[in-house]
Design a protein around this motif. Structure first.
Motif, PDB file in Angstrom:
ATOM      1  N   SER A 106       0.825  -1.209   0.000  1.00 53.70           N
ATOM      2  CA  SER A 106       0.000   0.000   0.000  1.00 53.70           C
ATOM      3  C   SER A 106       0.859   1.259   0.000  1.00 53.70           C
ATOM      4  N   VAL A 107       2.151   1.076   0.325  1.00 51.55           N
ATOM      5  CA  VAL A 107       3.080   2.206   0.367  1.00 51.55           C
ATOM      6  C   VAL A 107       3.953   2.258  -0.878  1.00 51.55           C
ATOM      7  N   THR A 108       4.451   1.098  -1.322  1.00 47.89           N
ATOM      8  CA  THR A 108       5.424   1.097  -2.423  1.00 47.89           C
ATOM      9  C   THR A 108       5.309  -0.157  -3.285  1.00 47.89           C
ATOM     10  N   PRO A 109       5.478   0.003  -4.604  1.00 49.61           N
ATOM     11  CA  PRO A 109       5.535  -1.156  -5.497  1.00 49.61           C
ATOM     12  C   PRO A 109       6.965  -1.614  -5.775  1.00 49.61           C
ATOM     13  N   LEU A 110       7.951  -0.984  -5.139  1.00 53.07           N
ATOM     14  CA  LEU A 110       9.350  -1.242  -5.460  1.00 53.07           C
ATOM     15  C   LEU A 110       9.776  -2.651  -5.063  1.00 53.07           C
ATOM     16  N   PRO A 111      10.833  -3.177  -5.697  1.00 51.12           N
ATOM     17  CA  PRO A 111      11.419  -4.432  -5.226  1.00 51.12           C
ATOM     18  C   PRO A 111      11.819  -4.321  -3.757  1.00 51.12           C
ATOM     19  N   LEU A 112      11.733  -5.436  -3.060  1.00 55.09           N
ATOM     20  CA  LEU A 112      11.953  -5.431  -1.616  1.00 55.09           C
ATOM     21  C   LEU A 112      13.205  -6.197  -1.222  1.00 55.09           C
ATOM     22  N   VAL A 113      13.770  -5.773  -0.118  1.00 54.31           N
ATOM     23  CA  VAL A 113      14.824  -6.473   0.602  1.00 54.31           C
ATOM     24  C   VAL A 113      14.305  -6.663   2.025  1.00 54.31           C
ATOM     25  N   VAL A 114      14.657  -7.771   2.664  1.00 51.12           N
ATOM     26  CA  VAL A 114      14.205  -8.036   4.023  1.00 51.12           C
ATOM     27  C   VAL A 114      15.394  -8.115   4.963  1.00 51.12           C
ATOM     28  N   ALA A 115      15.234  -7.555   6.162  1.00 45.46           N
ATOM     29  CA  ALA A 115      16.199  -7.746   7.242  1.00 45.46           C
ATOM     30  C   ALA A 115      15.459  -8.336   8.439  1.00 45.46           C
ATOM     31  N   ASN A 116      15.953  -9.448   8.950  1.00 44.57           N
ATOM     32  CA  ASN A 116      15.410 -10.049  10.174  1.00 44.57           C
ATOM     33  C   ASN A 116      16.289  -9.635  11.347  1.00 44.57           C
ATOM     34  N   THR A 117      15.696  -8.995  12.359  1.00 40.26           N
ATOM     35  CA  THR A 117      16.502  -8.461  13.447  1.00 40.26           C
ATOM     36  C   THR A 117      17.079  -9.552  14.339  1.00 40.26           C
ATOM     37  N   HIS A 118      16.407 -10.706  14.434  1.00 36.43           N
ATOM     38  CA  HIS A 118      16.957 -11.820  15.204  1.00 36.43           C
ATOM     39  C   HIS A 118      16.158 -13.081  14.902  1.00 36.43           C
ATOM     40  N   ALA A 119      16.463 -14.146  15.617  1.00 31.84           N
ATOM     41  CA  ALA A 119      16.011 -15.480  15.211  1.00 31.84           C
ATOM     42  C   ALA A 119      14.790 -15.994  15.961  1.00 31.84           C
ATOM     43  N   HIS A 120      13.948 -15.108  16.460  1.00 26.33           N
ATOM     44  CA  HIS A 120      12.725 -15.543  17.105  1.00 26.33           C
ATOM     45  C   HIS A 120      11.560 -15.520  16.121  1.00 26.33           C
ATOM     46  N   TRP A 121      10.648 -16.450  16.303  1.00 23.24           N
ATOM     47  CA  TRP A 121       9.602 -16.758  15.328  1.00 23.24           C
ATOM     48  C   TRP A 121       8.795 -15.557  14.852  1.00 23.24           C
ATOM     49  N   ASP A 122       8.505 -14.599  15.728  1.00 23.74           N
ATOM     50  CA  ASP A 122       7.649 -13.484  15.342  1.00 23.74           C
ATOM     51  C   ASP A 122       8.365 -12.474  14.459  1.00 23.74           C
ATOM     52  N   HIS A 123       9.649 -12.695  14.221  1.00 24.53           N
ATOM     53  CA  HIS A 123      10.426 -11.773  13.395  1.00 24.53           C
ATOM     54  C   HIS A 123      10.865 -12.379  12.056  1.00 24.53           C
ATOM     55  N   PHE A 124      10.732 -13.702  11.894  1.00 21.92           N
ATOM     56  CA  PHE A 124      11.185 -14.273  10.614  1.00 21.92           C
ATOM     57  C   PHE A 124      10.287 -15.355  10.029  1.00 21.92           C
ATOM     58  N   PHE A 125       9.254 -15.790  10.731  1.00 23.33           N
ATOM     59  CA  PHE A 125       8.400 -16.852  10.199  1.00 23.33           C
ATOM     60  C   PHE A 125       7.612 -16.410   8.967  1.00 23.33           C
ATOM     61  N   GLY A 126       7.549 -15.120   8.681  1.00 23.40           N
ATOM     62  CA  GLY A 126       6.851 -14.644   7.487  1.00 23.40           C
ATOM     63  C   GLY A 126       7.714 -14.548   6.246  1.00 23.40           C
ATOM     64  N   ASN A 127       8.971 -14.966   6.329  1.00 25.15           N
ATOM     65  CA  ASN A 127       9.885 -14.783   5.199  1.00 25.15           C
ATOM     66  C   ASN A 127       9.396 -15.429   3.912  1.00 25.15           C
ATOM     67  N   ALA A 128       8.758 -16.590   4.009  1.00 24.60           N
ATOM     68  CA  ALA A 128       8.359 -17.306   2.794  1.00 24.60           C
ATOM     69  C   ALA A 128       7.382 -16.501   1.958  1.00 24.60           C
ATOM     70  N   VAL A 129       6.498 -15.744   2.590  1.00 27.37           N
ATOM     71  CA  VAL A 129       5.549 -14.914   1.852  1.00 27.37           C
ATOM     72  C   VAL A 129       6.301 -13.863   1.046  1.00 27.37           C
ATOM     73  N   PHE A 130       7.343 -13.302   1.625  1.00 25.36           N
ATOM     74  CA  PHE A 130       8.111 -12.289   0.915  1.00 25.36           C
ATOM     75  C   PHE A 130       8.950 -12.908  -0.198  1.00 25.36           C
ATOM     76  N   ARG A 131       9.436 -14.118   0.014  1.00 32.05           N
ATOM     77  CA  ARG A 131      10.140 -14.792  -1.073  1.00 32.05           C
ATOM     78  C   ARG A 131       9.193 -15.032  -2.241  1.00 32.05           C
ATOM     79  N   HIS A 132       7.963 -15.390  -1.937  1.00 33.72           N
ATOM     80  CA  HIS A 132       6.962 -15.598  -2.993  1.00 33.72           C
ATOM     81  C   HIS A 132       6.705 -14.298  -3.762  1.00 33.72           C
ATOM     82  N   ASP A 133       6.880 -13.160  -3.111  1.00 34.72           N
ATOM     83  CA  ASP A 133       6.714 -11.861  -3.763  1.00 34.72           C
ATOM     84  C   ASP A 133       7.928 -11.471  -4.586  1.00 34.72           C
ATOM     85  N   GLY A 134       8.962 -12.296  -4.572  1.00 34.53           N
ATOM     86  CA  GLY A 134      10.138 -12.022  -5.384  1.00 34.53           C
ATOM     87  C   GLY A 134      11.369 -11.608  -4.620  1.00 34.53           C
TER      88      GLY A 134
END
Length: 245
Positions: free
Chosen positions: A58-86
């Motif tokens: 809703s903010v930007t159509p630009l290509p994305l990069v992701v940074a996970n701040t640490h290894a707990h589930w609420d911060h990285f379990f959504g990565n697969a959805v973003f990989r699906h987005d490219g």
């Protein structure tokens, strides 16, 4: 957009969304350049991440990069959805990547009540997507197009792989800073955490706004107060291990 959430502008290219999905009251960061945008953390599973991604789009159509701040589930379990987005570049501290690889499967149980497919590892976008790029001792500068994001580590604290994400005037600090709730110590280096908070307390000139992993944006003065409280608890032996996040 994520349940009851909206973007809060922090100045310059940075925004934060306090995503209120289920009990994962995690802050999602967004830094937008002219060529690509950086998303800080992705939520607790495909349902949550789909809402986060819709909010980002809703903010930007630009290509994305992701940074996970640490290894707990609420911060990285959504990565697969973003990989699906490219998304192909997922950044984290090297120690966080190791922790994700070693404990990710066992962390699935934490989302059984809110993300049953993620908990079972069954269905679209339920695979654990590990960081593809890692940060070590040296900071990494990402050019987003007219805007630079700096990825760096200050040492073990909430975990041994806490990643800081700096943008002009704003620092996304993950769960090293915790506003509105008690810090979580299960994977913490308690003495190291105090030292990192002291460092953050001295960084207010460069980062007048600091975004915790949960809660409202704060300042360097908050980091100093948190360090004082935590140091007193360490010295007094008052810490009890608590469950994550």
């Amino acid at each position: 957009m994520a349940q009851g959430a909206s973007w809060r502008r922090l100045g310059g290219p940075s925004q934060v969304m306090r995503s209120s999905y289920a009990r994962a009251l995690v802050n999602i960061g967004l830094i937008v350049g002219s060529e690509r945008a950086l998303v800080v953390d992705t939520g607790c599973g495909p349902r949550h991440a789909a809402e986060v991604l819709a909010a980002v789009r809703s903010v930007t159509p630009l290509p994305l990069v992701v940074a996970n701040t640490h290894a707990h589930w609420d911060h990285f379990f959504g990565n697969a959805v973003f990989r699906h987005d490219g998304v192909s570049d997922f950044w984290a501290h090297a120690a966080a990547r190791r922790h994700m690889a070693g404990t990710g499967e066992s962390q699935r149980a934490a989302v059984s009540g809110v993300e049953p497919e993620m908990a079972a590892g069954e269905g679209p976008c339920t695979e654990l997507v590990l960081p593809t790029r890692t940060v070590g001792a040296d900071p990494v500068e990402l050019d987003l197009g007219g805007v630079s994001a700096i990825l760096f580590c200050l040492g073990p604290a909430h975990t041994d792989g806490d990643l800081m994400v700096g943008a002009p005037g704003v620092l996304f600090a993950g769960d090293v800073l915790e506003e509105g709730a008690d810090p979580q110590f299960e994977d913490a280096d308690r003495g190291g955490w105090v030292r990192v908070l002291r460092t953050l307390a001295g960084m207010g000139g460069g980062y007048p706004v600091m975004v915790p992993g949960h809660g409202n944006p704060v300042t360097a003065e908050f980091a100093a107060r948190m360090a004082d409280t935590m140091e007193g608890a360490v010295e007094g032996g008052a810490f009890e291990s608590r469950a994550n996040p």
